[in-house]
Design a protein around this motif. Structure first.
Motif, PDB file in Angstrom:
ATOM      1  N   ALA A 195      23.188  64.910  15.189  1.00  0.00           N
ATOM      2  CA  ALA A 195      23.448  64.645  16.604  1.00  0.00           C
ATOM      3  C   ALA A 195      22.193  64.784  17.461  1.00  0.00           C
ATOM      4  CB  ALA A 195      24.535  65.590  17.117  1.00  0.00           C
ATOM      5  N   GLY A 196      21.063  65.118  16.829  1.00  0.00           N
ATOM      6  CA  GLY A 196      19.808  65.222  17.560  1.00  0.00           C
ATOM      7  C   GLY A 196      19.523  66.576  18.145  1.00  0.00           C
ATOM      8  N   LEU A 197      20.261  67.592  17.720  1.00  0.00           N
ATOM      9  CA  LEU A 197      20.050  68.950  18.232  1.00  0.00           C
ATOM     10  C   LEU A 197      19.108  69.722  17.316  1.00  0.00           C
ATOM     11  CD1 LEU A 197      23.698  69.861  19.227  1.00  0.00           C
ATOM     12  CD2 LEU A 197      21.885  68.999  20.696  1.00  0.00           C
ATOM     13  N   ALA A 198      18.395  70.669  17.885  1.00  0.00           N
ATOM     14  CA  ALA A 198      17.554  71.563  17.098  1.00  0.00           C
ATOM     15  C   ALA A 198      18.392  72.712  16.562  1.00  0.00           C
ATOM     16  CB  ALA A 198      16.399  72.093  17.948  1.00  0.00           C
ATOM     17  N   VAL A 199      18.057  73.148  15.352  1.00  0.00           N
ATOM     18  CA  VAL A 199      18.817  74.210  14.679  1.00  0.00           C
ATOM     19  C   VAL A 199      17.849  75.205  14.053  1.00  0.00           C
ATOM     20  CG1 VAL A 199      20.401  74.756  12.782  1.00  0.00           C
ATOM     21  CG2 VAL A 199      20.783  72.701  14.167  1.00  0.00           C
ATOM     22  N   VAL A 200      18.110  76.485  14.282  1.00  0.00           N
ATOM     23  CA  VAL A 200      17.446  77.545  13.528  1.00  0.00           C
ATOM     24  C   VAL A 200      18.456  78.085  12.525  1.00  0.00           C
ATOM     25  CG1 VAL A 200      16.459  79.869  13.614  1.00  0.00           C
ATOM     26  CG2 VAL A 200      15.825  78.180  15.343  1.00  0.00           C
ATOM     27  N   GLY A 201      18.131  77.976  11.243  1.00  0.00           N
ATOM     28  CA  GLY A 201      19.009  78.474  10.198  1.00  0.00           C
ATOM     29  C   GLY A 201      18.550  79.831   9.694  1.00  0.00           C
ATOM     30  N   PHE A 202      19.512  80.669   9.324  1.00  0.00           N
ATOM     31  CA  PHE A 202      19.216  82.019   8.825  1.00  0.00           C
ATOM     32  C   PHE A 202      20.083  82.265   7.601  1.00  0.00           C
ATOM     33  CE2 PHE A 202      19.922  86.656   8.786  1.00  0.00           C
ATOM     34  CZ  PHE A 202      18.608  87.116   8.850  1.00  0.00           C
ATOM     35  N   ASP A 203      19.488  82.807   6.542  1.00  0.00           N
ATOM     36  CA  ASP A 203      20.239  83.064   5.306  1.00  0.00           C
ATOM     37  C   ASP A 203      19.379  83.946   4.406  1.00  0.00           C
ATOM     38  OD1 ASP A 203      21.614  82.578   2.629  1.00  0.00           O
ATOM     39  OD2 ASP A 203      22.768  81.201   3.889  1.00  0.00           O
ATOM     40  N   ASN A 204      20.033  84.783   3.590  1.00  0.00           N
ATOM     41  CA  ASN A 204      19.255  85.597   2.657  1.00  0.00           C
ATOM     42  C   ASN A 204      19.132  84.954   1.278  1.00  0.00           C
ATOM     43  OD1 ASN A 204      21.771  86.018   1.499  1.00  0.00           O
ATOM     44  ND2 ASN A 204      21.737  88.249   1.704  1.00  0.00           N
ATOM     45  N   VAL A 205      19.815  83.830   1.067  1.00  0.00           N
ATOM     46  CA  VAL A 205      19.728  83.073  -0.195  1.00  0.00           C
ATOM     47  C   VAL A 205      19.920  84.011  -1.394  1.00  0.00           C
ATOM     48  CG1 VAL A 205      18.515  81.181  -1.349  1.00  0.00           C
ATOM     49  CG2 VAL A 205      18.009  81.656   1.037  1.00  0.00           C
ATOM     50  N   ARG A 239      18.067  69.633   1.902  1.00  0.00           N
ATOM     51  CA  ARG A 239      18.701  68.573   2.701  1.00  0.00           C
ATOM     52  C   ARG A 239      18.443  68.773   4.192  1.00  0.00           C
ATOM     53  NH1 ARG A 239      22.829  65.320   0.844  1.00  0.00           N
ATOM     54  NH2 ARG A 239      23.953  65.471   2.819  1.00  0.00           N
ATOM     55  N   LEU A 240      18.414  70.029   4.604  1.00  0.00           N
ATOM     56  CA  LEU A 240      18.207  70.327   6.023  1.00  0.00           C
ATOM     57  C   LEU A 240      16.733  70.275   6.404  1.00  0.00           C
ATOM     58  CD1 LEU A 240      20.661  73.354   6.371  1.00  0.00           C
ATOM     59  CD2 LEU A 240      21.106  70.971   6.980  1.00  0.00           C
ATOM     60  N   SER A 241      15.879  70.776   5.534  1.00  0.00           N
ATOM     61  CA  SER A 241      14.464  70.893   5.892  1.00  0.00           C
ATOM     62  C   SER A 241      13.801  69.538   6.055  1.00  0.00           C
ATOM     63  CB  SER A 241      13.716  71.725   4.854  1.00  0.00           C
ATOM     64  OG  SER A 241      13.774  71.108   3.578  1.00  0.00           O
ATOM     65  N   GLY A 242      14.390  68.513   5.480  1.00  0.00           N
ATOM     66  CA  GLY A 242      13.819  67.187   5.639  1.00  0.00           C
ATOM     67  C   GLY A 242      14.149  66.521   6.951  1.00  0.00           C
ATOM     68  N   ARG A 243      14.929  67.178   7.790  1.00  0.00           N
ATOM     69  CA  ARG A 243      15.335  66.594   9.067  1.00  0.00           C
ATOM     70  C   ARG A 243      14.523  67.204  10.210  1.00  0.00           C
ATOM     71  NH1 ARG A 243      20.249  63.911   8.855  1.00  0.00           N
ATOM     72  NH2 ARG A 243      21.407  64.111   6.884  1.00  0.00           N
ATOM     73  N   PRO A 244      14.153  66.384  11.189  1.00  0.00           N
ATOM     74  CA  PRO A 244      13.442  66.948  12.345  1.00  0.00           C
ATOM     75  C   PRO A 244      14.331  67.891  13.134  1.00  0.00           C
ATOM     76  CG  PRO A 244      14.033  64.646  12.739  1.00  0.00           C
ATOM     77  CD  PRO A 244      14.336  64.920  11.302  1.00  0.00           C
ATOM     78  N   GLY A 245      13.727  68.949  13.653  1.00  0.00           N
ATOM     79  CA  GLY A 245      14.469  69.883  14.492  1.00  0.00           C
ATOM     80  C   GLY A 245      15.016  71.084  13.764  1.00  0.00           C
ATOM     81  N   PHE A 246      14.771  71.180  12.434  1.00  0.00           N
ATOM     82  CA  PHE A 246      15.309  72.304  11.678  1.00  0.00           C
ATOM     83  C   PHE A 246      14.218  73.301  11.346  1.00  0.00           C
ATOM     84  CE2 PHE A 246      16.544  74.410   7.641  1.00  0.00           C
ATOM     85  CZ  PHE A 246      17.696  75.029   8.095  1.00  0.00           C
ATOM     86  N   ARG A 247      14.497  74.565  11.578  1.00  0.00           N
ATOM     87  CA  ARG A 247      13.610  75.652  11.186  1.00  0.00           C
ATOM     88  C   ARG A 247      14.435  76.697  10.458  1.00  0.00           C
ATOM     89  NH1 ARG A 247      10.013  79.638  15.174  1.00  0.00           N
ATOM     90  NH2 ARG A 247       9.172  80.962  13.505  1.00  0.00           N
ATOM     91  N   PHE A 248      13.915  77.186   9.342  1.00  0.00           N
ATOM     92  CA  PHE A 248      14.653  78.151   8.536  1.00  0.00           C
ATOM     93  C   PHE A 248      13.932  79.480   8.479  1.00  0.00           C
ATOM     94  CE2 PHE A 248      15.585  80.100   4.330  1.00  0.00           C
ATOM     95  CZ  PHE A 248      16.915  80.421   4.592  1.00  0.00           C
ATOM     96  N   ILE A 249      14.701  80.553   8.637  1.00  0.00           N
ATOM     97  CA  ILE A 249      14.180  81.909   8.498  1.00  0.00           C
ATOM     98  C   ILE A 249      15.012  82.622   7.439  1.00  0.00           C
ATOM     99  CG2 ILE A 249      13.894  84.143   9.639  1.00  0.00           C
ATOM    100  CD1 ILE A 249      13.300  82.646  12.198  1.00  0.00           C
ATOM    101  N   GLU A 250      14.336  83.086   6.391  1.00  0.00           N
ATOM    102  CA  GLU A 250      15.034  83.787   5.323  1.00  0.00           C
ATOM    103  C   GLU A 250      15.062  85.277   5.626  1.00  0.00           C
ATOM    104  OE1 GLU A 250      14.787  84.241   0.430  1.00  0.00           O
ATOM    105  OE2 GLU A 250      13.966  82.461   1.449  1.00  0.00           O
ATOM    106  N   GLY A 251      16.244  85.845   5.588  1.00  0.00           N
ATOM    107  CA  GLY A 251      16.396  87.268   5.869  1.00  0.00           C
ATOM    108  C   GLY A 251      17.832  87.690   5.673  1.00  0.00           C
TER     109      GLY A 251
END
Length: 352
Positions: free
Chosen positions: A37-47, A62-74
């Motif tokens: 939908a064109g929104l920015a997303v910050v994802g969080f997960d401990n994997v 799948r997510l990291s290849g899209r613009p607007g996505f940033r991931f923080i592992e924790g």
């Protein structure tokens, strides 16, 4: 504003949406829809390694290849790591909390994991929301909270005082904790009681996945409670649609709340609870038959007694969801299993 597209347009100038559990089954699908939908997303997960980490990493790819996505592992239990995710989202206006330690049977042997993630972790989420003051916290609950309640369909207005697993007890605790923060700090919060979610990119510990593996490997699969089990199977796309339609509807205090006759689904505080289910329960035997049809093989079945923590049947009353959003889940079990089986067959080849 119940149309997700309209909500996306409304949020374009807001900070990123924070999605916890972004490497998880529902979390990946939610984040993907937001990004589409064109929104920015910050994802969080401990994997973590509760199940195959390769699957979680593949979801993140799948997510990291899209613009607007940033991931923080924790880890949720690490307040500093979670705080970094909130900071990365720039004091998010929308928090979608889907991270948790899932699984009923796992809670019988690893109870500490549920205390760390579902209790301490959720407390950290609430404290971070207290500081950031988002416009709305949407968090995952579970149909498991209904526990020993055998009156179907299960309604948010029913009592949930008799959990039959530690997992269920932690999810009920989440609802109580969220309500307390809504009351104390005016935090708008909505709990979603998910009913047996399934679909592509799902969880290997769930029955539909383990049944597919057993069928294709020629192994005997076990049907608990001597096969007399039914579930309100709910396709993941319907879950995401329901969530996105509820997300813009931050609850307000109900001035007409009757404290002499309290409604468990409502409150004088800005807190609400909804069922998210198909509202058409099916026997587990029907799930097996659908998988047989899609995979082209017959299942070898053994009937076994009920397992600790299990319930015989679930069925969702979704009248409140329909009134609030104009939507109820649509995908039939046959169609949902067809989509899952096609994805699963491809995944097993790629994963080796």
């Amino acid at each position: 504003m119940t149309d997700p597209a309209a909500w996306a347009e409304h949020l374009r100038d807001e900070p990123p949406v924070l999605v916890t559990g972004a490497a998880g089954f529902i979390g990946m699908h939610v984040a993907e829809r937001l990004l589409e939908a064109g929104l920015a997303v910050v994802g969080f997960d401990n994997v973590n390694d509760y199940y195959d980490v390769r699957l979680k990493r593949a979801r993140l790819e799948r997510l990291s290849g899209r613009p607007g996505f940033r991931f923080i592992e924790g880890d949720l239990a690490d307040a500093r790591a979670l705080g970094a995710a909130f900071d990365a989202a720039g004091a998010p206006r929308r928090v979608i909390h889907l991270a948790a330690q899932a699984g009923v049977r796992h809670s019988l042997t690893n109870p500490g994991a549920y205390a760390d993630s579902n209790l301490t972790g959720f407390l950290n989420v609430l404290e971070a929301c207290r500081a950031a003051a988002p416009a709305h916290l949407v968090y995952a609950s579970s149909s498991s909270v209904y526990g020993g309640n055998a009156r179907l369909p299960l309604s948010p207005r029913d009592g949930v005082d008799h959990p039959v697993s530690l997992y269920a007890a932690t999810k009920k605790a989440n609802e109580l904790m969220a309500h307390a923060y809504s009351h104390l700090y005016a935090l708008p919060a909505t709990g979603l009681r998910f009913f047996t979610v399934y679909g592509p990119w799902g969880r290997p510990d769930m029955a539909y996945w383990s049944f597919a593996e057993a069928i294709m490997a020629g192994r005997t699969l076990e049907l608990y409670n001597m096969g007399e089990v039914s579930r309100d199977f709910t396709y993941v796309d319907d879950v995401v649609e329901s969530l996105l339609r509820l997300a813009p509807l931050a609850p307000a205090p109900d001035p007409g709340f009757d404290r002499m006759n309290p409604d468990p689904a409502r409150s004088w505080a800005p807190h609400r609870v909804y069922n998210i289910g198909r509202a058409e329960p099916a026997p587990v035997r029907a799930l097996v038959a659908a998988l047989e049809a899609e995979l082209g093989r017959k299942a070898e079945v053994r009937l076994v007694p009920a397992q600790p923590g299990d319930v015989a049947a679930t069925a969702a009353d979704v009248a409140d969801l329909e009134r609030a959003t104009g939507f109820v889940p649509q995908v039939t079990l046959a169609e949902g299993v067809r989509r899952f089986a096609r994805w699963w067959t491809d995944w097993t080849v790629r994963a080796g």
